[in-house]
Design a protein around this motif. Structure first.
Motif, PDB file in Angstrom:
ATOM      1  N   PRO A  60       0.831  -1.218   0.000  1.00  0.00           N
ATOM      2  CA  PRO A  60       0.000   0.000   0.000  1.00  0.00           C
ATOM      3  C   PRO A  60       0.860   1.260   0.000  1.00  0.00           C
ATOM      4  N   ASN A  61       0.276   2.350  -0.440  1.00  0.00           N
ATOM      5  CA  ASN A  61       1.012   3.609  -0.513  1.00  0.00           C
ATOM      6  C   ASN A  61       1.567   4.038   0.843  1.00  0.00           C
ATOM      7  N   SER A  62       0.870   3.724   1.918  1.00  0.00           N
ATOM      8  CA  SER A  62       1.310   4.128   3.249  1.00  0.00           C
ATOM      9  C   SER A  62       2.582   3.418   3.696  1.00  0.00           C
ATOM     10  N   LEU A  63       2.899   2.275   3.078  1.00  0.00           N
ATOM     11  CA  LEU A  63       4.081   1.511   3.481  1.00  0.00           C
ATOM     12  C   LEU A  63       5.201   1.563   2.450  1.00  0.00           C
ATOM     13  N   LYS A  64       5.007   2.307   1.369  1.00  0.00           N
ATOM     14  CA  LYS A  64       6.085   2.446   0.393  1.00  0.00           C
ATOM     15  C   LYS A  64       7.208   3.271   1.002  1.00  0.00           C
ATOM     16  N   GLY A  65       8.419   2.774   0.878  1.00  0.00           N
ATOM     17  CA  GLY A  65       9.558   3.391   1.546  1.00  0.00           C
ATOM     18  C   GLY A  65       9.869   2.736   2.870  1.00  0.00           C
ATOM     19  N   VAL A  66       8.845   2.128   3.455  1.00  0.00           N
ATOM     20  CA  VAL A  66       9.054   1.374   4.694  1.00  0.00           C
ATOM     21  C   VAL A  66       9.408  -0.073   4.374  1.00  0.00           C
ATOM     22  N   VAL A  67       8.768  -0.601   3.313  1.00  0.00           N
ATOM     23  CA  VAL A  67       8.977  -1.979   2.890  1.00  0.00           C
ATOM     24  C   VAL A  67       9.602  -1.971   1.501  1.00  0.00           C
ATOM     25  N   ASP A  68      10.648  -2.739   1.303  1.00  0.00           N
ATOM     26  CA  ASP A  68      11.262  -2.880  -0.011  1.00  0.00           C
ATOM     27  C   ASP A  68      10.490  -3.917  -0.821  1.00  0.00           C
ATOM     28  N   GLY A  69      10.286  -3.616  -2.116  1.00  0.00           N
ATOM     29  CA  GLY A  69       9.576  -4.537  -2.982  1.00  0.00           C
ATOM     30  C   GLY A  69       8.227  -3.990  -3.395  1.00  0.00           C
ATOM     31  N   VAL A  70       7.543  -4.754  -4.236  1.00  0.00           N
ATOM     32  CA  VAL A  70       6.235  -4.333  -4.741  1.00  0.00           C
ATOM     33  C   VAL A  70       5.103  -5.182  -4.172  1.00  0.00           C
ATOM     34  N   MET A 105       3.943  -7.857  -0.676  1.00  0.00           N
ATOM     35  CA  MET A 105       4.273  -8.174   0.717  1.00  0.00           C
ATOM     36  C   MET A 105       3.198  -9.070   1.307  1.00  0.00           C
ATOM     37  N   ALA A 106       3.508  -9.677   2.438  1.00  0.00           N
ATOM     38  CA  ALA A 106       2.561 -10.558   3.117  1.00  0.00           C
ATOM     39  C   ALA A 106       1.530  -9.734   3.875  1.00  0.00           C
ATOM     40  N   THR A 107       0.329 -10.254   3.958  1.00  0.00           N
ATOM     41  CA  THR A 107      -0.744  -9.594   4.700  1.00  0.00           C
ATOM     42  C   THR A 107      -0.537  -9.813   6.200  1.00  0.00           C
ATOM     43  N   PRO A 108      -1.194  -9.023   7.039  1.00  0.00           N
ATOM     44  CA  PRO A 108      -1.064  -9.230   8.491  1.00  0.00           C
ATOM     45  C   PRO A 108      -1.413 -10.643   8.939  1.00  0.00           C
ATOM     46  N   LEU A 109      -2.476 -11.231   8.365  1.00  0.00           N
ATOM     47  CA  LEU A 109      -2.844 -12.593   8.766  1.00  0.00           C
ATOM     48  C   LEU A 109      -1.772 -13.604   8.373  1.00  0.00           C
ATOM     49  N   ALA A 110      -1.152 -13.400   7.198  1.00  0.00           N
ATOM     50  CA  ALA A 110      -0.083 -14.300   6.777  1.00  0.00           C
ATOM     51  C   ALA A 110       1.100 -14.204   7.741  1.00  0.00           C
ATOM     52  N   GLU A 111       1.417 -12.996   8.178  1.00  0.00           N
ATOM     53  CA  GLU A 111       2.491 -12.829   9.148  1.00  0.00           C
ATOM     54  C   GLU A 111       2.131 -13.510  10.466  1.00  0.00           C
ATOM     55  N   VAL A 155       5.182 -13.788  13.939  1.00  0.00           N
ATOM     56  CA  VAL A 155       5.736 -12.513  14.383  1.00  0.00           C
ATOM     57  C   VAL A 155       5.047 -11.400  13.601  1.00  0.00           C
ATOM     58  N   MET A 156       4.546 -10.388  14.301  1.00  0.00           N
ATOM     59  CA  MET A 156       3.873  -9.269  13.649  1.00  0.00           C
ATOM     60  C   MET A 156       4.846  -8.091  13.521  1.00  0.00           C
ATOM     61  N   PRO A 157       5.148  -7.641  12.282  1.00  0.00           N
ATOM     62  CA  PRO A 157       6.043  -6.490  12.097  1.00  0.00           C
ATOM     63  C   PRO A 157       5.490  -5.244  12.782  1.00  0.00           C
ATOM     64  N   SER A 158       6.382  -4.346  13.132  1.00  0.00           N
ATOM     65  CA  SER A 158       5.991  -3.157  13.893  1.00  0.00           C
ATOM     66  C   SER A 158       5.080  -2.223  13.108  1.00  0.00           C
ATOM     67  N   TYR A 159       5.179  -2.243  11.765  1.00  0.00           N
ATOM     68  CA  TYR A 159       4.343  -1.344  10.972  1.00  0.00           C
ATOM     69  C   TYR A 159       2.899  -1.832  10.872  1.00  0.00           C
TER      70      TYR A 159
END
Length: 366
Positions: free
Chosen positions: A149-159, A161-167, A173-177
């Motif tokens: 999502p646009n809110s996490l661009k620059g925070v996460v590298d790549g195009v 990413m895993a969803t919160p449920l997948a994490e 482990v739930m990432p801090s963001y």
């Protein structure tokens, strides 16, 4: 001969309920309720999700029109039910889904699940969810690719990413963001219509206020998921944290307010709706804990769709003005009549056997 006045009586079933709502008005309310979720999707993923929604709606409407034209049936695209199916199907797709995917999903949802069983009101599965399940089984890689999502661009590298449920369920482990605020507002990856709990709550409250849906199914559904995850928890998280993650992440809000409440595939009895919601919640938690996918909303609702008729049968409503004693007396009378018929048949059989025995004895004497 005296003149007799002709009296015309209204013999329609009572009581009668008059309302200005029709199918088109109800479907329009559902479309309005989905607007906040679509706005959040555009905010986080750009304009491309709108193209996915447009293609999904256009193909759903086309397939409904074409099928009914081919079968020489009355055209029903004006009731907007196909539009709702198209939007809901798009809401269950990743935001970067290729545009040909919703076309296939719409065909399965409209033609196979809805029209082949008679059209609106006669389908026993939710068409949009059945379309998603078909796409997930056919194109798992596409359906599991979620854009950043646009809110996490620059925070996460790549195009992607895993969803919160997948994490939660794959890594533990739930990432801090991924905090509760971001999940509530919608600053997380996920399907087009599921990322913002706030937007879906606004839409769900609108539908309840408009009396399009009852509170029983969504409240019992979400409440069951919350209660079970709070009780069982998971190592590494407090029980409250684990419960909030399960409620705010994934498709629970979208499924509870917009999918599980489908008129044709959910119970109509009040107590049945509560049991149906509890069943959806319990199966969702069961799939999340022990299934191969971190999400279980789609399959939980589809399974409970198959149970809706049995639930209604168990909680069927009785006629107005008929007491429990009247029902018990009627059952006793029917049972007595059935026993009387059995006794009469037994007596006739015994008489025939006696007659045959008498004839056999006479022939033996000869």
């Amino acid at each position: 001969m005296e003149n007799k006045e002709r009296i015309v009586l209204d013999v329609a079933f009572q009581p009668q309920v008059r309302t200005n709502n029709d199918t088109q008005r109800i479907m329009l309310d559902v479309l309005i309720a989905l607007i906040p979720a679509l706005i959040v999707a555009v905010w986080q993923f750009g304009a491309y999700p709108l193209a996915v929604v447009a293609i999904s709606v256009a193909s759903a409407v086309f397939f409904e029109w074409a099928y009914r034209k081919l079968m020489k049936k009355t055209n029903t695209i004006g009731d907007l039910s196909a539009c709702v199916t198209g939007v809901l199907l798009a809401c269950t797709l990743p935001p970067t889904t290729p545009l040909w995917v919703p076309v296939i999903g719409s065909f399965f949802a409209i033609v196979v699940v809805k029209q082949l069983y008679g059209g609106i009101g006669k389908n026993f599965l939710n068409p949009a969810l059945a379309g998603r399940a078909f796409l997930l089984a056919s194109y798992a890689l596409i359906m599991g690719r979620y854009a950043v999502p646009n809110s996490l661009k620059g925070v996460v590298d790549g195009v992607t990413m895993a969803t919160p449920l997948a994490e939660l369920y794959d890594t533990g482990v739930m990432p801090s963001y991924y905090d509760f605020g971001s999940m509530f507002i919608g600053k997380i990856p996920g399907c087009i219509g599921e990322i913002s709990a706030l937007a879906l709550l606004i839409g769900g409250i609108y539908l309840i206020a408009r009396k399009v849906i009852s509170w029983r199914i969504p409240v019992s559904y979400i409440g069951t998921v919350a209660l079970l995850t709070l009780i069982f928890g998971r190592e590494g998280f407090s029980n409250v944290e684990w419960m909030l993650y399960n409620v705010l992440a994934g498709g629970l809000m979208l499924g509870a307010f917009f999918m599980a409440t489908d008129y044709a595939s959910s119970p109509v009895t009040l107590n049945g709706q509560l049991l149906y919601g509890v069943g959806c919640g319990a199966i969702t938690v069961l799939i999340r804990y022990f299934g191969g996918f971190p999400e279980g909303v789609s399959y939980a609702i589809l399974i409970m769709n198959l149970c809706a008729w049995a639930i209604d049968k168990a909680f069927h409503r009785h006629q107005f003005g008929v007491s429990k004693e009247d029902i018990a007396a009627e059952k006793a009378q029917k049972k007595a009549e059935k026993n009387a018929i059995k006794a009469e048949k037994a007596a006739q059989t015994a008489a025939m056997k006696a007659e045959w025995a008498e004839k056999a004895a006479k022939e033996a004497k000869r």
